[in-house]
Design a protein around this motif. Structure first.
Motif, PDB file in Angstrom:
ATOM      1  N   TRP A  93       0.824  -1.211   0.000  1.00 20.76           N
ATOM      2  CA  TRP A  93       0.000   0.000   0.000  1.00 20.76           C
ATOM      3  C   TRP A  93       0.859   1.263   0.000  1.00 20.76           C
ATOM      4  O   TRP A  93       2.083   1.216   0.124  1.00 20.76           O
ATOM      5  CB  TRP A  93      -0.950  -0.005   1.199  1.00 20.76           C
ATOM      6  N   SER A 178      -4.687  -1.980  -1.287  1.00 22.67           N
ATOM      7  CA  SER A 178      -4.890  -0.542  -1.410  1.00 22.67           C
ATOM      8  C   SER A 178      -4.233  -0.040  -2.695  1.00 22.67           C
ATOM      9  O   SER A 178      -4.676  -0.384  -3.785  1.00 22.67           O
ATOM     10  CB  SER A 178      -4.359   0.170  -0.167  1.00 22.67           C
ATOM     11  N   MET A 179      -3.153   0.751  -2.608  1.00 21.01           N
ATOM     12  CA  MET A 179      -2.448   1.147  -3.824  1.00 21.01           C
ATOM     13  C   MET A 179      -2.049  -0.074  -4.632  1.00 21.01           C
ATOM     14  O   MET A 179      -2.168  -0.097  -5.870  1.00 21.01           O
ATOM     15  CB  MET A 179      -1.204   1.967  -3.480  1.00 21.01           C
ATOM     16  N   MET A 182      -4.963  -1.273  -6.572  1.00 25.06           N
ATOM     17  CA  MET A 182      -5.175  -0.465  -7.770  1.00 25.06           C
ATOM     18  C   MET A 182      -4.140  -0.815  -8.831  1.00 25.06           C
ATOM     19  O   MET A 182      -4.455  -0.882 -10.032  1.00 25.06           O
ATOM     20  CB  MET A 182      -5.139   1.018  -7.407  1.00 25.06           C
ATOM     21  N   PRO A 200      -7.457  -7.708  -6.038  1.00 23.17           N
ATOM     22  CA  PRO A 200      -7.327  -6.361  -5.496  1.00 23.17           C
ATOM     23  C   PRO A 200      -8.050  -6.278  -4.145  1.00 23.17           C
ATOM     24  O   PRO A 200      -9.233  -6.626  -4.049  1.00 23.17           O
ATOM     25  CB  PRO A 200      -8.016  -5.480  -6.542  1.00 23.17           C
ATOM     26  N   SER A 203      -9.563  -1.723  -2.715  1.00 26.19           N
ATOM     27  CA  SER A 203      -9.420  -0.784  -3.824  1.00 26.19           C
ATOM     28  C   SER A 203     -10.647  -0.932  -4.703  1.00 26.19           C
ATOM     29  O   SER A 203     -11.363  -1.922  -4.612  1.00 26.19           O
ATOM     30  CB  SER A 203      -8.147  -1.068  -4.625  1.00 26.19           C
ATOM     31  N   ASN A 212     -12.313  10.082  -1.228  1.00 25.65           N
ATOM     32  CA  ASN A 212     -10.984   9.522  -1.435  1.00 25.65           C
ATOM     33  C   ASN A 212     -10.052  10.556  -2.070  1.00 25.65           C
ATOM     34  O   ASN A 212      -8.874  10.666  -1.722  1.00 25.65           O
ATOM     35  CB  ASN A 212     -11.079   8.275  -2.316  1.00 25.65           C
ATOM     36  N   SER A 294      -1.587   8.792  -7.814  1.00 25.25           N
ATOM     37  CA  SER A 294      -2.853   8.123  -8.150  1.00 25.25           C
ATOM     38  C   SER A 294      -3.675   8.898  -9.179  1.00 25.25           C
ATOM     39  O   SER A 294      -4.736   8.424  -9.604  1.00 25.25           O
ATOM     40  CB  SER A 294      -3.691   7.921  -6.884  1.00 25.25           C
ATOM     41  N   TYR A 297      -4.937   7.079 -12.354  1.00 25.99           N
ATOM     42  CA  TYR A 297      -5.600   5.791 -12.151  1.00 25.99           C
ATOM     43  C   TYR A 297      -7.069   5.857 -12.547  1.00 25.99           C
ATOM     44  O   TYR A 297      -7.839   6.632 -11.993  1.00 25.99           O
ATOM     45  CB  TYR A 297      -5.494   5.383 -10.674  1.00 25.99           C
ATOM     46  N   ASN A 314     -13.234  -6.123  -0.412  1.00 26.33           N
ATOM     47  CA  ASN A 314     -13.335  -4.841   0.279  1.00 26.33           C
ATOM     48  C   ASN A 314     -13.960  -5.042   1.654  1.00 26.33           C
ATOM     49  O   ASN A 314     -14.540  -6.096   1.930  1.00 26.33           O
ATOM     50  CB  ASN A 314     -14.152  -3.840  -0.545  1.00 26.33           C
ATOM     51  N   ASN A 321     -13.047   3.766   0.746  1.00 27.42           N
ATOM     52  CA  ASN A 321     -13.835   3.199  -0.350  1.00 27.42           C
ATOM     53  C   ASN A 321     -15.207   2.793   0.188  1.00 27.42           C
ATOM     54  O   ASN A 321     -15.472   1.605   0.370  1.00 27.42           O
ATOM     55  CB  ASN A 321     -13.116   1.976  -0.944  1.00 27.42           C
ATOM     56  N   HIS A 352     -10.193   0.547   6.605  1.00 28.97           N
ATOM     57  CA  HIS A 352      -9.287   0.363   5.474  1.00 28.97           C
ATOM     58  C   HIS A 352      -8.045  -0.412   5.900  1.00 28.97           C
ATOM     59  O   HIS A 352      -7.516  -1.233   5.149  1.00 28.97           O
ATOM     60  CB  HIS A 352      -8.889   1.729   4.913  1.00 28.97           C
TER      61      HIS A 352
END
Length: 383
Positions: A93, A178-179, A182, A200, A203, A212, A294, A297, A314, A321, A352
């Motif tokens: 992340w 997370s990152m 993505m 994923p 995300s 966000n 980001s 993205y 999630n 999110n 998260h």
């Protein structure tokens, strides 16, 4: 509730590194935005650096020498043609590194014998993404003169590491948080033939917007507009960054968990002070660049083109999110072989940042790997 935060110092590695490097055997530190767990790892790894000369970023800027640090665990298994068939890429992340994903909680929940990503069965790859850990980043020396980068740059370098440095033409799976989640979405679109399945975690397959986007802009504005930032040439952590981080840290956590653990003003003050102390140990330029990366993205337009199996996870108490938006329900039907799970939050989860407590969601990784191994006929029937 007693909190344990992982504070690992960042080793300073300048751009002028050698073009070929021996494997690194001793761990050095990497920053984590918030990691309430021990860094002790029982996972045996080999570490090294992939160094790319004159790498051109998507904005046209070029870095004369760009380093991507990585670690691997397990043994590659090959088919009759010599191609590796069991490689799994693990993506971290924002503000973290591959080292955090090798910490004891992740090993115990995911990589130990008999666990979903058993290191005796899979060849595990842990890169430090561009701008993070021991990979090339602003704090290496360029500071705010470092060229801006995006998620597509991060993913391209991950792909170069896997295909060029490690010689793996096709990944068995990607698990990203997370990152990293993505990044996994982008992998499935940018390199559709190079990965069999992606998972994923925390995300969404759409551009960063709404709350966000707002918190990201709030934090970056606090850094850039602080006089102490001095255009990136600060001598101490900018006050704006330290004061913004408690908001960042609050949004990482879940509402039910905060309700249970912050019952009065003294607890709230302790939370804020802990976050400020933590922020002071991080490099503001590195965080600034990673948050702004980001901006490019947006996997939503190409979701129908994804060939890989997708298993999205999630958490219902994730404030970054919000599940109330119904994003997965709306978009996942576009993914041909897509599945998703929304895990309910509770007082013992972390919003998260439940991502940092893999014991709470490892069973879904087992479900994902079972999906990866399904025959095409079985997968179609189940879908």
């Amino acid at each position: 509730m007693k909190r344990r935060d992982l504070f690992l110092g960042v080793s300073v590695l300048l751009l002028g590194c050698a073009s070929a490097r021996p494997p690194v055997t001793e761990p050095t530190a990497a920053i984590s935005t918030a990691a309430p767990f021990s860094a002790t790892s029982e996972l045996a790894v080999q570490q090294g650096d992939a160094v790319f000369a004159n790498h051109r970023l998507h904005n046209g800027m070029t870095l004369p020498e760009l380093r991507i640090h990585y670690a691997t665990a397990g043994t590659p298994r090959r088919d009759a043609t010599g191609a590796v068939t069991n490689a799994v890429l693990l993506l971290h992340w924002t503000g973290s590194s591959g080292e955090v994903l090798r910490s004891k909680p992740f090993v115990d929940a995911l990589f130990a014998p008999g666990k979903p990503l058993d290191a005796t069965k899979y060849y595990l790859i842990f890169p430090d993404s561009l701008g993070h850990g021991r990979s090339t980043k602003p704090s290496d020396g360029l500071r705010a003169r470092f060229p801006a980068y995006g998620y597509r740059d991060i993913v391209e370098l991950q792909h170069r590491l896997v295909t060029e440095t490690l010689g793996i033409p096709r990944l068995h799976a990607i698990v990203g948080l997370s990152m990293g989640g993505m990044n996994a979405w982008l992998w499935s679109e940018l390199y559709p033939d190079d990965v069999e399945a992606v998972m994923p975690i925390v995300s969404l397959p759409t551009r960063v917007s709404g709350r966000n986007l707002l918190w990201r802009r709030f934090v970056t504005h606090q850094i850039r507009n602080d006089p102490d930032w001095r255009g990136g040439d600060y001598t101490a952590p900018p006050r704006g960054w330290c004061e913004a981080f408690p908001v960042f840290r609050m949004l990482l956590d879940g509402v039910p968990h905060l309700q249970e653990t912050i019952p009065h003003a003294a607890a709230a003050d302790a939370f804020v002070q802990e976050a400020i102390t933590q922020a002071a140990r991080m490099d503001a330029n590195d965080i600034l660049y990673s948050l702004e990366s980001s901006a490019d993205y947006d996997p939503e337009p190409a979701l129908r083109d994804i060939k890989a199996k997708v298993f999205a996870l999630n958490f219902s108490d994730d404030e970054f999110n919000p599940v109330s938006l119904g994003t997965l329900e709306r978009l996942m039907p576009r993914v041909k072989r897509g599945r998703f799970v929304i895990q309910p939050g509770h007082g013992g989860s972390y919003g998260h940042f439940t991502q940092a407590h893999p014991e709470q969601w490892a069973r879904h990784v087992a479900d994902f790997m079972a999906y990866v191994e399904e025959s095409p006929q079985t997968a179609v029937q189940n879908e």
